[in-house]
Scaffold this motif. Structure first.
Motif, PDB file in Angstrom:
ATOM      1  N   PRO A  48     -50.920  -7.637  16.883  1.00  0.00           N
ATOM      2  CA  PRO A  48     -50.812  -9.024  17.351  1.00  0.00           C
ATOM      3  C   PRO A  48     -49.401  -9.425  17.782  1.00  0.00           C
ATOM      4  CG  PRO A  48     -52.182  -8.918  15.383  1.00  0.00           C
ATOM      5  CD  PRO A  48     -51.566  -7.550  15.560  1.00  0.00           C
ATOM      6  N   ARG A  49     -48.418  -9.203  16.895  1.00  0.00           N
ATOM      7  CA  ARG A  49     -47.033  -9.596  17.170  1.00  0.00           C
ATOM      8  C   ARG A  49     -46.123  -8.434  16.790  1.00  0.00           C
ATOM      9  NH1 ARG A  49     -46.281 -14.244  13.008  1.00  0.00           N
ATOM     10  NH2 ARG A  49     -47.093 -12.497  11.803  1.00  0.00           N
ATOM     11  N   LEU A  50     -44.903  -8.479  17.307  1.00  0.00           N
ATOM     12  CA  LEU A  50     -43.967  -7.407  16.952  1.00  0.00           C
ATOM     13  C   LEU A  50     -43.812  -7.298  15.438  1.00  0.00           C
ATOM     14  CD1 LEU A  50     -41.934  -5.241  17.835  1.00  0.00           C
ATOM     15  CD2 LEU A  50     -40.186  -7.030  17.799  1.00  0.00           C
ATOM     16  N   VAL A  51     -43.754  -8.436  14.751  1.00  0.00           N
ATOM     17  CA  VAL A  51     -43.547  -8.377  13.302  1.00  0.00           C
ATOM     18  C   VAL A  51     -44.747  -7.818  12.550  1.00  0.00           C
ATOM     19  CG1 VAL A  51     -41.798 -10.183  13.112  1.00  0.00           C
ATOM     20  CG2 VAL A  51     -44.221 -10.790  12.980  1.00  0.00           C
ATOM     21  N   ASP A  52     -45.877  -7.690  13.227  1.00  0.00           N
ATOM     22  CA  ASP A  52     -47.051  -7.091  12.601  1.00  0.00           C
ATOM     23  C   ASP A  52     -47.045  -5.564  12.719  1.00  0.00           C
ATOM     24  OD1 ASP A  52     -48.207  -9.586  11.857  1.00  0.00           O
ATOM     25  OD2 ASP A  52     -48.738  -9.877  13.967  1.00  0.00           O
ATOM     26  N   SER A  89     -45.988 -18.088  18.454  1.00  0.00           N
ATOM     27  CA  SER A  89     -46.205 -19.190  19.400  1.00  0.00           C
ATOM     28  C   SER A  89     -44.954 -20.044  19.556  1.00  0.00           C
ATOM     29  CB  SER A  89     -47.394 -20.049  18.956  1.00  0.00           C
ATOM     30  OG  SER A  89     -47.214 -20.465  17.630  1.00  0.00           O
ATOM     31  N   GLY A  90     -44.158 -20.149  18.514  1.00  0.00           N
ATOM     32  CA  GLY A  90     -42.918 -20.924  18.597  1.00  0.00           C
ATOM     33  C   GLY A  90     -41.922 -20.330  19.563  1.00  0.00           C
ATOM     34  N   GLY A  92     -43.065 -18.847  22.314  1.00  0.00           N
ATOM     35  CA  GLY A  92     -43.740 -18.796  23.612  1.00  0.00           C
ATOM     36  C   GLY A  92     -44.803 -17.733  23.731  1.00  0.00           C
ATOM     37  N   GLN A  93     -45.103 -17.016  22.643  1.00  0.00           N
ATOM     38  CA  GLN A  93     -46.168 -16.013  22.742  1.00  0.00           C
ATOM     39  C   GLN A  93     -47.510 -16.714  22.893  1.00  0.00           C
ATOM     40  OE1 GLN A  93     -46.395 -13.120  19.543  1.00  0.00           O
ATOM     41  NE2 GLN A  93     -47.983 -11.935  20.590  1.00  0.00           N
ATOM     42  N   SER A  94     -48.258 -16.315  23.898  1.00  0.00           N
ATOM     43  CA  SER A  94     -49.557 -16.944  24.155  1.00  0.00           C
ATOM     44  C   SER A  94     -50.712 -15.961  24.035  1.00  0.00           C
ATOM     45  CB  SER A  94     -49.577 -17.587  25.541  1.00  0.00           C
ATOM     46  OG  SER A  94     -49.320 -16.629  26.543  1.00  0.00           O
ATOM     47  N   VAL A  95     -50.421 -14.666  24.153  1.00  0.00           N
ATOM     48  CA  VAL A  95     -51.458 -13.642  23.980  1.00  0.00           C
ATOM     49  C   VAL A  95     -51.052 -12.797  22.770  1.00  0.00           C
ATOM     50  CG1 VAL A  95     -52.690 -11.694  24.998  1.00  0.00           C
ATOM     51  CG2 VAL A  95     -51.955 -13.601  26.462  1.00  0.00           C
ATOM     52  N   PHE A  96     -51.927 -12.804  21.752  1.00  0.00           N
ATOM     53  CA  PHE A  96     -51.547 -12.162  20.493  1.00  0.00           C
ATOM     54  C   PHE A  96     -52.025 -10.715  20.446  1.00  0.00           C
ATOM     55  CE2 PHE A  96     -50.469 -16.438  19.958  1.00  0.00           C
ATOM     56  CZ  PHE A  96     -49.374 -16.410  19.123  1.00  0.00           C
ATOM     57  N   HIS A  97     -51.479  -9.991  21.394  1.00  0.00           N
ATOM     58  CA  HIS A  97     -51.590  -8.533  21.509  1.00  0.00           C
ATOM     59  C   HIS A  97     -50.224  -8.148  22.058  1.00  0.00           C
ATOM     60  CE1 HIS A  97     -54.063  -4.792  22.877  1.00  0.00           C
ATOM     61  NE2 HIS A  97     -52.774  -4.527  23.069  1.00  0.00           N
TER      62      HIS A  97
END
Ligand code: AMP
Length: 115
Positions: A48-52, A89-90, A92-97
């Motif tokens: 989902p996110r880099l931190v994941d 999202s804070g 600006g991420q809008s697509v969680f891949h």
């Protein structure tokens, strides 16, 4: 994983032109380009996110940077491009891949992180 628009693009459920593809990632043009060259490098694995990302993803994360360089070479922008990852999202991420933005073809303000 087909839960995001990028998952559907990677699975072929949504047709898209791949500028680049290998075993681990694809590159596509951004649908709303912010610069003359705006390409997304997207891992086939849906993180989902880099931190994941975890330690298991070390090779994949390195691979994505190398792939981004290859794509930049292919596009003729290897001497001047930026790579951006929006995390959360804070930011600006809008697509969680997870995906990397390759931005090029416009003047960059020297030393300006966001511009
Ligand atoms: P981010 O805001 O970092 O999550 O980036 C998501 C990016 O995906 C945005 O720049 C969108 O314009 C782009 N985007 C959304 N849907 C599509 C799509 N179907 N094909 C190509 N790019 C897309």
């Amino acid at each position: 994983m087909t839960d995001t628009i990028f998952g559907k693009i990677i699975s072929g459920e949504i047709p898209s032109e791949f500028l680049y593809e290998d075993d681990h990632c694809v590159a596509i043009n951004d649908i709303h380009p912010q610069a003359p060259v705006h390409v997304l490098v997207i891992p086939k694995k849906a993180i989902p996110r880099l931190v994941d990302a975890g330690a298991d993803d070390r090779d994949l994360l390195g691979h994505l940077l190398l792939a981004a360089g290859t794509v930049a070479q292919q596009l003729g922008v290897a001497d001047a491009f930026r790579l951006i990852i929006n995390n959360g999202s804070g930011a600006g991420q809008s697509v969680f891949h997870l995906h990397l933005h390759i931005i090029a073809g416009r003047q960059f303000t020297e030393g300006h992180m966001a511009g």
